[in-house]
Design an enzyme around this catalytic site. Structure first.
Site, PDB file in Angstrom:
ATOM      1  N   LYS A 203       0.816  -1.221   0.000  1.00  0.00           N
ATOM      2  CA  LYS A 203       0.000   0.000   0.000  1.00  0.00           C
ATOM      3  C   LYS A 203       0.842   1.261   0.000  1.00  0.00           C
ATOM      4  O   LYS A 203       0.412   2.318  -0.461  1.00  0.00           O
ATOM      5  CB  LYS A 203      -0.947   0.011   1.203  1.00  0.00           C
TER       6      LYS A 203
ATOM      7  N   LYS B 202      -4.240 -11.707  -6.015  1.00  0.00           N
ATOM      8  CA  LYS B 202      -5.408 -11.837  -5.139  1.00  0.00           C
ATOM      9  C   LYS B 202      -6.614 -11.052  -5.678  1.00  0.00           C
ATOM     10  O   LYS B 202      -6.445  -9.944  -6.182  1.00  0.00           O
ATOM     11  CB  LYS B 202      -5.013 -11.297  -3.760  1.00  0.00           C
TER      12      LYS B 202
ATOM     13  N   LYS C  35     -11.075  -5.849  -3.706  1.00  0.00           N
ATOM     14  CA  LYS C  35     -12.113  -4.858  -3.989  1.00  0.00           C
ATOM     15  C   LYS C  35     -11.521  -3.539  -4.466  1.00  0.00           C
ATOM     16  O   LYS C  35     -12.230  -2.708  -5.024  1.00  0.00           O
ATOM     17  CB  LYS C  35     -13.050  -4.662  -2.792  1.00  0.00           C
TER      18      LYS C  35
HETATM   19  P1  TYM Z   1     -10.281  -7.054   4.434  1.00  0.00           P
HETATM   20  O1  TYM Z   1     -11.372  -6.086   4.655  1.00  0.00           O
HETATM   21  O2  TYM Z   1      -9.258  -6.763   3.403  1.00  0.00           O
HETATM   22  O3  TYM Z   1     -10.883  -8.472   4.083  1.00  0.00           O
HETATM   23  C1  TYM Z   1     -11.889  -9.075   4.895  1.00  0.00           C
HETATM   24  C2  TYM Z   1     -11.677 -10.581   4.946  1.00  0.00           C
HETATM   25  O4  TYM Z   1     -11.699 -11.136   3.616  1.00  0.00           O
HETATM   26  C3  TYM Z   1     -10.535 -11.912   3.402  1.00  0.00           C
HETATM   27  N1  TYM Z   1     -10.159 -11.784   1.978  1.00  0.00           N
HETATM   28  C4  TYM Z   1     -10.009 -12.822   1.147  1.00  0.00           C
HETATM   29  N2  TYM Z   1     -10.123 -14.147   1.340  1.00  0.00           N
HETATM   30  C5  TYM Z   1      -9.899 -14.954   0.278  1.00  0.00           C
HETATM   31  N3  TYM Z   1      -9.572 -14.489  -0.970  1.00  0.00           N
HETATM   32  C6  TYM Z   1      -9.458 -13.174  -1.208  1.00  0.00           C
HETATM   33  N4  TYM Z   1      -9.147 -12.716  -2.415  1.00  0.00           N
HETATM   34  C7  TYM Z   1      -9.678 -12.266  -0.117  1.00  0.00           C
HETATM   35  N5  TYM Z   1      -9.640 -10.904   0.005  1.00  0.00           N
HETATM   36  C8  TYM Z   1      -9.937 -10.637   1.292  1.00  0.00           C
HETATM   37  C9  TYM Z   1      -9.473 -11.282   4.316  1.00  0.00           C
HETATM   38  O5  TYM Z   1      -8.433 -12.184   4.593  1.00  0.00           O
HETATM   39  C10 TYM Z   1     -10.305 -10.969   5.537  1.00  0.00           C
HETATM   40  O6  TYM Z   1     -10.460 -12.112   6.352  1.00  0.00           O
HETATM   41  N6  TYM Z   1      -7.055  -6.284   8.127  1.00  0.00           N
HETATM   42  C11 TYM Z   1      -8.337  -6.892   7.827  1.00  0.00           C
HETATM   43  C12 TYM Z   1      -9.469  -6.345   8.643  1.00  0.00           C
HETATM   44  C13 TYM Z   1      -9.299  -6.458  10.130  1.00  0.00           C
HETATM   45  C14 TYM Z   1      -9.353  -7.651  10.893  1.00  0.00           C
HETATM   46  C15 TYM Z   1      -9.199  -7.246  12.250  1.00  0.00           C
HETATM   47  C16 TYM Z   1      -9.501  -8.994  10.563  1.00  0.00           C
HETATM   48  C17 TYM Z   1      -9.123  -5.434  10.995  1.00  0.00           C
HETATM   49  N7  TYM Z   1      -9.063  -5.886  12.287  1.00  0.00           N
HETATM   50  C18 TYM Z   1      -9.181  -8.190  13.274  1.00  0.00           C
HETATM   51  C19 TYM Z   1      -9.502  -9.925  11.616  1.00  0.00           C
HETATM   52  C20 TYM Z   1      -9.342  -9.524  12.949  1.00  0.00           C
HETATM   53  C21 TYM Z   1      -8.628  -6.626   6.363  1.00  0.00           C
HETATM   54  O7  TYM Z   1      -8.126  -5.734   5.761  1.00  0.00           O
HETATM   55  O8  TYM Z   1      -9.571  -7.407   5.826  1.00  0.00           O
END
Ligand code: TYM
Length: 328
Positions: A111, A193, A196
């Site tokens: 990022k 990957k 969004k």
């Molecule tokens: P975020 O918002 O990017 O994604 C949310 C969840 O979706 C999963 N994910 C995927 N899984 C499979 N294939 C993909 N292409 C894919 N893209 C996204 C992510 O692994 C995630 O589980 N940092 C985290 C948010 C967060 C969080 C937390 C998660 C903040 N605090 C505490 C767990 C516990 C994030 O950016 O997820």
């Protein structure tokens, strides 16, 4: 009862990757565990967000959490910024971190790259805030996609480091990554990957895409010149990704699908894959549209924030006390 915590950023419309890698797995967990599911808006603002869009996305994400089948009677669903303990423990976790380890986070590097002098400070502080999210709830395990593994390892390190310095305050959480679907890839590039924030809209299927759009995106999805439908991540990443999506949406195993499409071409495979994806998302979308504008959604989030704050404040107090900060 064991506790689960997970979070999703309201930084755009969720993709099929978010659903298959994370959200889908949240649903069965609600019957067995004490689940906290969070809309992590403070993580989303680590890069600039348009205020009206962010507001809308928070609501959208809340409605989606419920539309996939989470029951507010069973789980605690809440918005991160409505529970101030997150930012407070986030600061403590930032003070427990080293700049070197934060700079080594691959998501930070991705990022931050290309931003020159203007890397938002929040991007570096992102993983300590995530550690705070998890540690506030005495979490036993965290269901996430594979891309969050490194952040989870850091969370464990920070919890252990804090406990070492100040005494046993935090439980060290375990990570739980799905065996299949933990990394859904872009439809346009089987080695990248699904995200969004991909500027190429054809790379991802949004959870709210209409059937025509889904059919178009699947039809245009990358394939290869070999023409056979078999799972081989190394040599056939794009087809392997489509098979994974098909398997997760239909409940059929990869082997069953390989047998079903033995000797058939990519055209028929893609037509039926698109149908299966549409059928998976349709009921979720129907429920989403009913929930999005409903006042009930606000009641659920208000109650969720209160419930979350009761648990989080207790842990925050313990941490502050251990550090010599709580005066009383
Ligand atoms: P975020 O918002 O990017 O994604 C949310 C969840 O979706 C999963 N994910 C995927 N899984 C499979 N294939 C993909 N292409 C894919 N893209 C996204 C992510 O692994 C995630 O589980 N940092 C985290 C948010 C967060 C969080 C937390 C998660 C903040 N605090 C505490 C767990 C516990 C994030 O950016 O997820």
């Amino acid at each position: 009862m064991k506790t689960i915590f997970s979070g999703i950023q309201p930084s755009g419309i969720l993709t099929l990757g978010n659903y298959l890698g994370a959200m889908k797995h949240f649903v069965p967990l609600q019957d067995e565990f004490n689940c906290f599911y969070c809309i992590v808006d403070q993580h989303a603002i680590t890069v600039p967000q348009e205020p009206a869009v962010l507001k809308d996305n928070v609501r959208r994400l809340a409605a989606l959490y419920l539309a996939v089948g989470l029951d507010p009677e069973k789980v605690t669903l809440f918005v991160q910024s409505e529970v101030p303990a997150h930012a407070k423990l986030g600061w403590i976790m930032l003070c427990t971190s080293y700049v070197g380890e934060l700079e080594r986070m691959t998501q930070f590097k991705d990022k931050a790259s290309g931003r020159g002098e203007s890397i938002p400070g929040g991007l570096l502080a992102y993983p300590p805030l995530m550690a705070a999210d998890i540690l506030l709830y005495n979490t036993d395990f965290v269901p996430v996609g594979e891309d969050q593994k490194q952040h989870l390892e850091l969370t464990r390190d920070l919890a252990a480091r804090f406990n070492n310095r100040y005494g046993e305050v935090f439980k060290i959480p375990d990570i739980r990554v799905a065996e299949v679907g933990a990394r859904i890839m872009s439809l346009q590039d089987g080695t990248k990957k699904m995200s969004k924030s991909d500027p190429n809209q054809g790379g991802f299927i949004s959870m709210l895409d209409d059937p025509d759009t889904i059919v178009k995106k699947v039809k245009r999805a990358q394939t290869d010149s070999e023409g056979s439908i078999r799972f081989d991540k190394e040599n056939k990443p794009a087809i392997s990704n489509l098979l994974t999506i098909y398997s997760l949406c239909s409940g059929k195993s990869i082997q069953e699908l390989e047998a079903m499409y033995d000797g058939k071409g990519y055209g028929a495979f893609k037509t039926e894959l698109a149908e299966v994806v549409v059928e998976t998302l349709k009921p979720i979308q129907d429920r989403f549209h009913k929930l999005f504008g409903s006042p009930e959604l606000d009641d659920i989030l208000t109650a969720g924030a209160k419930k979350a704050a009761d648990v989080a404040n207790e842990m925050l107090y313990k941490a502050e006390k251990a550090m010599g900060m709580a005066r009383l």
